[in-house]
Design a protein around this motif. Structure first.
Motif, PDB file in Angstrom:
ATOM      1  N   UNK A 197     -44.092  -4.880 -27.800  1.00 24.15           N
ATOM      2  CA  UNK A 197     -45.311  -5.674 -27.658  1.00 24.15           C
ATOM      3  C   UNK A 197     -46.450  -4.863 -27.034  1.00 24.15           C
ATOM      4  N   UNK A 198     -46.139  -3.945 -26.123  1.00 23.56           N
ATOM      5  CA  UNK A 198     -47.176  -3.157 -25.461  1.00 23.56           C
ATOM      6  C   UNK A 198     -48.049  -2.370 -26.436  1.00 23.56           C
ATOM      7  N   UNK A 199     -47.478  -1.804 -27.532  1.00 21.06           N
ATOM      8  CA  UNK A 199     -48.346  -1.059 -28.461  1.00 21.06           C
ATOM      9  C   UNK A 199     -49.441  -1.903 -29.102  1.00 21.06           C
ATOM     10  N   UNK A 200     -49.251  -3.215 -29.139  1.00 26.91           N
ATOM     11  CA  UNK A 200     -50.282  -4.084 -29.727  1.00 26.91           C
ATOM     12  C   UNK A 200     -51.555  -4.019 -28.885  1.00 26.91           C
ATOM     13  N   UNK A 212     -59.748  -2.571 -31.953  1.00 25.76           N
ATOM     14  CA  UNK A 212     -60.207  -3.945 -31.828  1.00 25.76           C
ATOM     15  C   UNK A 212     -59.140  -4.940 -32.287  1.00 25.76           C
ATOM     16  N   UNK A 213     -59.259  -6.186 -31.792  1.00 25.80           N
ATOM     17  CA  UNK A 213     -58.261  -7.211 -32.096  1.00 25.80           C
ATOM     18  C   UNK A 213     -58.308  -7.658 -33.556  1.00 25.80           C
ATOM     19  N   UNK A 273     -47.488  -3.752 -36.670  1.00 18.74           N
ATOM     20  CA  UNK A 273     -46.841  -4.013 -35.387  1.00 18.74           C
ATOM     21  C   UNK A 273     -47.176  -5.421 -34.877  1.00 18.74           C
ATOM     22  N   UNK A 274     -48.405  -5.900 -35.158  1.00 17.76           N
ATOM     23  CA  UNK A 274     -48.773  -7.251 -34.739  1.00 17.76           C
ATOM     24  C   UNK A 274     -48.100  -8.295 -35.624  1.00 17.76           C
TER      25      UNK A 274
END
Length: 378
Positions: A88-91, A99-100, A108-109
């Motif tokens: 989750x941290x790489x997100x 940017x989101x 990954x997301x």
């Protein structure tokens, strides 16, 4: 028949048959809670069944050939990702760079989002059907996710020489979050949608033909599962005595000995109701119906009547070749359709009729009340 095909048959059977049958207590709970088998309660039960099967399929498939699975390490822990939030941290790191909006479409997301969404319908329908405390449903989602990861991290419990999927502790976190979301949505639905909590009906009317047919097919499915399980036990002992190839040949034949089918039918359709006071088969118990005596509808069927019902309905199905198995249900169904009282051939032969269990209990209670004698006042 190679080992891969044997394993594939086992896993397909497990996900395609055992999981739906495991949902039968849920179906029975719906009928008892609402006194009906239609509308939103039925949709919820089917939704829970579908989501459970989807989770089972996700656990198993796609299945690679054992020869194609590479095992660079003999240590199972080398195939486990136990660093919490490592996936989750790489997100967040990627979002800080691109940017989101761009991150929301990245692999990954989407992988984490899919793991969350996968458990939303499961938790939603589980809460709708059981109405357990929300924390109980979330804990059930946590356990289900843990079972999935354990299955993947052990190479399907040793079927494969090493895992073909990674055991990821972050998947359990994402799945549990999905369970939380599903429970929240369920609570919101209950608060704003009245149809999600229908009023319970007395369930005293004669059961519909569809309800009785469903009970019959549940019994038939249980007989098939029991027969296949017995065949698997037989193959196990054949493998011990004669070797794995002999067991694989037995499974490859696809033929189950007649005696196994007869014993399975006897266990489900005769012994089970014979041991019960209401004389109901597992399928009838699931949909809350039971056989009663035609000349005394408040009384449960006698043992001889259960035996006649078995001999007329289930014994021919056990003896017939597979291609003719559904001939007997078709005759039973046709008889019920043409008759005004909807009684089947087996009911006519055994001098019984099928009623809901609440209706039988209500009549018995009324009869007991009418026969009570008031105490004499001196």
């Amino acid at each position: 028949m190679d080992q891969y095909r044997v394993n594939a048959l086992v896993t397909v059977f497990a996900t395609g048959a055992l999981i739906p049958l495991a949902m039968l207590p849920i179906l029975a709970r719906v009928v008892r809670r609402y006194g009906r088998l239609r509308g939103w309660p039925m949709i919820s039960a089917l939704g829970l069944l579908g989501s459970a099967v989807a989770l089972g399929a996700f656990t198993v498939f796609p299945m690679p050939r054992p020869s194609s699975v590479e095992c660079p390490s003999p240590n199972l822990r080398d195939y486990w990702q136990t660093d919490l939030f490592a996936s989750i941290k790489p997100i967040a790191s990627q979002a800080a760079v691109i940017g989101w909006e761009a991150t929301s479409t990245s692999a990954i997301f989407l992988q984490v989002a899919f793991n969350v969404l996968l458990f939303v319908p499961f938790a939603f329908f589980l809460h709708q059907v059981t109405r357990w405390n929300g924390f109980g449903v979330i804990f059930a989602a946590f356990l289900a996710s843990g079972l999935i990861e354990a299955t993947q991290g052990t190479g399907f419990w040793g079927i494969y020489p090493c895992p073909y999927r990674l055991l990821d502790v972050d998947d359990v976190v994402a799945n549990t979050i999905g369970g939380v979301v599903g429970v929240v949505i369920s609570y919101i639905a209950i608060s704003i949608l009245p149809f999600t909590t229908p009023r319970k009906v007395p369930d005293l009317a004669p059961p519909s033909l569809g309800r009785r047919t469903l009970a019959g097919f549940i019994d038939l499915a249980l007989i098939a599962v029991l027969a296949v399980a017995a065949q698997g036990v037989q193959a196990f002992f054949v493998a011990l005595n004669d070797g794995r190839e002999a067991a694989e040949d037995l499974l490859a034949s696809g033929k189950i000995p007649l005696v196994i089918v007869l014993v399975a039918a006897l266990a489900i359709a005769w012994l089970f109701p014979a041991l019960r006071r209401d004389r109901a088969t597992p399928g009838q118990v699931t949909v809350n119906i039971a056989p009663a005596r035609l000349n005394s509808p408040r009384r449960h069927a006698a043992l001889w009547q259960v035996t006649v019902r078995f001999a007329v309905r289930w014994l021919p199905m056990a003896l017939l070749p597979f291609i003719y198995v559904f001939v007997v249900p078709m005759i039973e169904f046709a008889c019920a359709v043409v008759r005004r009282d909807n009684r089947t051939v087996s009911e006519l032969a055994s001098v019984t009729l099928t009623r809901t269990r609440p209706a039988i209990r209500a009549d018995q209670h009324m009869a007991a009340s009418e026969t009570q004698v008031l105490p004499r006042i001196e």
